[in-house]
Design a protein around this motif. Structure first.
Motif, PDB file in Angstrom:
ATOM      1  N   UNK A 116       0.827  -1.216   0.000  1.00  0.00           N
ATOM      2  CA  UNK A 116       0.000   0.000   0.000  1.00  0.00           C
ATOM      3  C   UNK A 116       0.860   1.264   0.000  1.00  0.00           C
ATOM      4  N   UNK A 117       0.468   2.222  -0.827  1.00  0.00           N
ATOM      5  CA  UNK A 117       1.155   3.520  -0.891  1.00  0.00           C
ATOM      6  C   UNK A 117       0.736   4.372   0.307  1.00  0.00           C
ATOM      7  N   UNK A 118       1.710   4.890   1.048  1.00  0.00           N
ATOM      8  CA  UNK A 118       1.414   5.693   2.238  1.00  0.00           C
ATOM      9  C   UNK A 118       0.919   7.096   1.890  1.00  0.00           C
ATOM     10  N   UNK A 119       1.108   7.508   0.624  1.00  0.00           N
ATOM     11  CA  UNK A 119       0.687   8.850   0.211  1.00  0.00           C
ATOM     12  C   UNK A 119      -0.779   8.902  -0.229  1.00  0.00           C
ATOM     13  N   UNK A 120      -1.231   7.872  -0.974  1.00  0.00           N
ATOM     14  CA  UNK A 120      -2.610   7.903  -1.488  1.00  0.00           C
ATOM     15  C   UNK A 120      -3.402   6.643  -1.150  1.00  0.00           C
ATOM     16  N   UNK A 132       7.507   1.793  -8.229  1.00  0.00           N
ATOM     17  CA  UNK A 132       7.348   2.589  -9.452  1.00  0.00           C
ATOM     18  C   UNK A 132       6.247   3.628  -9.257  1.00  0.00           C
ATOM     19  N   UNK A 133       5.135   3.227  -8.642  1.00  0.00           N
ATOM     20  CA  UNK A 133       4.015   4.138  -8.405  1.00  0.00           C
ATOM     21  C   UNK A 133       4.419   5.336  -7.554  1.00  0.00           C
ATOM     22  N   UNK A 134       5.240   5.109  -6.551  1.00  0.00           N
ATOM     23  CA  UNK A 134       5.622   6.182  -5.632  1.00  0.00           C
ATOM     24  C   UNK A 134       6.341   7.330  -6.337  1.00  0.00           C
ATOM     25  N   UNK A 135       6.883   7.061  -7.506  1.00  0.00           N
ATOM     26  CA  UNK A 135       7.532   8.120  -8.291  1.00  0.00           C
ATOM     27  C   UNK A 135       6.529   9.158  -8.790  1.00  0.00           C
TER      28      UNK A 135
END
Length: 285
Positions: A116-120, A132-135
């Motif tokens: 899971x992405x901590x930003x979204x 890759x998504x975190x970029x």
């Protein structure tokens, strides 16, 4: 006598093999790239990685001439020509070139997305997809085109983009002869001839040739605009649309006409412009 890892129980025939393996648990990466600082557990891995910087591609496909940094990459690529997909999903019958691709695909059926992405809070089936998504959030684009300076989040995107400059289109439609930079683009194009659009929007009934196109379209109904311009606040459904829009603010025009030198913000604009020089007028009243 086998040597057993005390952390995970995996066994090895030789002590040095176990020593190398234990770096997975300790995080030790003693072999460092002098160009980018990336670390590796084995010197052979560093040696292969350095080809990214040198451009060396010693393994060449006999069918299309494409070069690869690693023999295993060539072996995987050759299935594009043979059509071989040895790893089959037991749920839907879809075939894959790699076992790792099959493993990732199976999460479609079981719904598992453990990363899971901590930003979204967007979830992913693999840690590499998350990385890759975190970029998208950090703005990091580590793969730079040497021709126009455009940056990409993935090396595969850069490789595909470079075909804009070389004019290479290795995937050709057998019906009309049109060439494409990606096999997936050819597959999508072929629906023009077959008329097949199997993915239907439940809100408006619009049909699409790819599930990814439907997913992006559904953001219009949901009002979801996840990619926002930091300069003007305008939102976009796709990161590529945001990237193209940002050139309005930066003034960047990376696509250059070889005939007159005129520059454009998008490759599609250049393509339309080139019809002026070719005398091509495809739209008739």
């Amino acid at each position: 006598m086998p040597f057993t890892c005390s952390d995970c129980g995996k066994t090895f025939n030789r002590s040095y093999q176990m020593k190398v393996h234990q770096r997975v648990h300790t995080g030790e990466r003693p072999f460092i790239c002098s160009v980018c600082g990336k670390g590796f557990t084995q010197s052979s891995h560093l040696q292969t990685h350095q080809r990214v910087h040198t451009g060396e591609r010693p393994f060449t496909c006999s069918d299309c001439g494409k070069g690869f940094t690693h023999s295993s990459h060539l072996q995987t690529h050759q299935s594009v020509h043979t059509g071989e997909r040895p790893f089959t999903c037991s749920d839907c019958g879809k075939g894959f070139i790699r076992s790792s691709d099959l493993l990732t695909h199976q999460s479609v059926h079981n719904g598992e997305r453990p990363f899971t992405c901590s930003a979204c809070w967007k979830a992913f089936t693999s840690s590499s997809q998350l990385k890759v998504h975190q970029r998208v959030h950090t703005g990091e684009r580590p793969f730079i085109c040497s021709d126009c300076g455009r940056g990409f989040t993935r090396s595969s995107q850069l490789k595909i983009h470079q075909q804009v400059h070389t004019g290479e289109r290795p995937f050709t439609c057998s019906v009309c002869g049109k060439g494409f930079t990606q096999s997936s683009s050819l597959q999508t194009h072929q629906s023009v001839h077959t008329g097949e659009r199997p993915f239907r929007c439940s809100d408006c009934g619009k049909r699409f040739s790819r599930s990814s196109q439907l997913k992006l379209h559904q953001r219009v109904h949901a009002g979801e605009w996840p990619f926002t311009c930091s300069d003007c606040g305008k939102g976009f459904t796709q990161s590529s649309h945001l990237l193209a829009h940002q050139r309005i603010h930066t003034g960047e025009r990376p696509f250059i006409c070889s005939a007159c030198g005129k520059r454009f913000t998008q490759s599609s604009q250049l393509k339309v412009h080139q019809r002026v020089h070719a005398g091509e007028r495809p739209f008739t009243c």
